[in-house]
Design an enzyme around this catalytic site. Structure first.
Site, PDB file in Angstrom:
ATOM      1  N   SER A 147       0.850  -1.182   0.000  1.00  0.00           N
ATOM      2  CA  SER A 147       0.000   0.000   0.000  1.00  0.00           C
ATOM      3  C   SER A 147       0.887   1.234   0.000  1.00  0.00           C
ATOM      4  CB  SER A 147      -0.891   0.016   1.251  1.00  0.00           C
ATOM      5  OG  SER A 147      -1.535   1.266   1.411  1.00  0.00           O
ATOM      6  N   TYR A 160      -2.418  -0.550  10.351  1.00  0.00           N
ATOM      7  CA  TYR A 160      -2.321  -0.895   8.937  1.00  0.00           C
ATOM      8  C   TYR A 160      -0.964  -0.492   8.373  1.00  0.00           C
ATOM      9  CZ  TYR A 160      -3.751  -1.304   4.028  1.00  0.00           C
ATOM     10  OH  TYR A 160      -3.854  -1.666   2.700  1.00  0.00           O
ATOM     11  N   LYS A 164       1.956  -2.851   6.553  1.00  0.00           N
ATOM     12  CA  LYS A 164       2.431  -2.642   5.181  1.00  0.00           C
ATOM     13  C   LYS A 164       3.903  -2.228   5.143  1.00  0.00           C
ATOM     14  CE  LYS A 164      -1.328  -3.897   3.209  1.00  0.00           C
ATOM     15  NZ  LYS A 164      -1.377  -5.186   2.463  1.00  0.00           N
TER      16      LYS A 164
END
Length: 255
Positions: A147, A160, A164
């Site tokens: 991402s 998150y 990533k």
């Protein structure tokens, strides 16, 4: 007459590809792109109905595809499933999840859910696929869907982003380790794409405006925007590319 160099092929004929989280959204687009380029594609997800329908649609189009109902978080089940099949030349770690919350509201269960799927499952699957390739003396390519949040930070996305950034670190380390075996390891880092997973977020006009203000091309990513990137990295056209992250972010991280 001058001998001109020839562009390496973007075709994937004769190669086997495994795509996780392939029942819908980015995963389905990735599987469709690889199949259209000639690969035999195994679509993996926990929901049998979705991937069976997707595989059927691909075979109806004339592509080579099969579905495999599997929880990629179950390392024993993954190992057993892969052992029963020929080696895969291409692995796309696409399965993932997100639980955006302020840091003070992130629970232990949130942490486990995100890190187990986004990081550990990708690690274990990569371990299984590359172990088989090495044992058989074959090269291959690993592509993890990361991402833009693997390169920057954002409010309510500490968990998150952590997952990533871990994927980006793993990509670089494995590129170094597996390069001598002819195995390339890269990531693709998309911006916000319009998918079934993200669509509810964009019902909030304030959030949508904030996102669009950071994407320099002024629009959300569409499924087609990732398809060429995956085929490129999987193909001989990217034969000298490993340990890198291909940002498909509309310019989000350019400043």
């Amino acid at each position: 007459m001058i001998a001109l160099p020839q562009t390496p092929s973007f075709r994937l004929d004769g190669r086997r590809a495994l795509v996780t989280g392939a029942g819908r959204g980015l995963g389905l687009a990735i599987a469709a792109a690889l199949a259209e380029a000639g690969a035999f594609v195994t679509l993996v997800a926990r929901t049998e109905i979705e991937i069976a329908a997707a595989a059927a649609a691909l075979t109806a189009r004339g592509d080579q595809a099969e579905s495999l109902t599997l929880d990629v978080g179950d390392s024993a089940a993954v190992a057993a499933a892969l052992a029963a099949r020929p080696a895969y030349d291409i692995l796309v770690n696409n399965a993932g999840t997100n639980r955006p919350k302020p840091i003070g509201e992130v629970t232990a269960e949130d942490y486990r859910a995100v890190m187990d799927l986004n990081v550990e499952a990708a690690f274990r699957l990569t371990q299984s696929v590359t172990g088989r390739l090495r044992a058989e003396g074959k090269g291959g390519t690993i592509i993890s869907i990361s991402s833009q949040m693997g390169h920057v930070g954002a409010v309510n996305r500490a968990l998150y982003c952590a997952s990533k950034h871990a994927i980006e670190g793993m990509t670089k380390a494995l590129a170094v380790e597996l390069g001598p075996y002819g195995i390339r390891v890269n990531s693709i880092a998309p911006t916000f794409f319009e998918t079934p997973l993200t669509r509810p977020y964009f019902d909030d006009p304030v959030f949508k405006a904030s996102v669009l203000s950071k994407i320099k091309l002024g629009r959300l990513g569409q499924l087609e925007d990732i398809m060429g990137a995956v085929v490129f990295l999987a193909s001989d056209a990217a034969a000298m590319i490993t340990g890198t992250s291909l940002l498909v972010d509309g310019g989000w991280t350019a400043e």
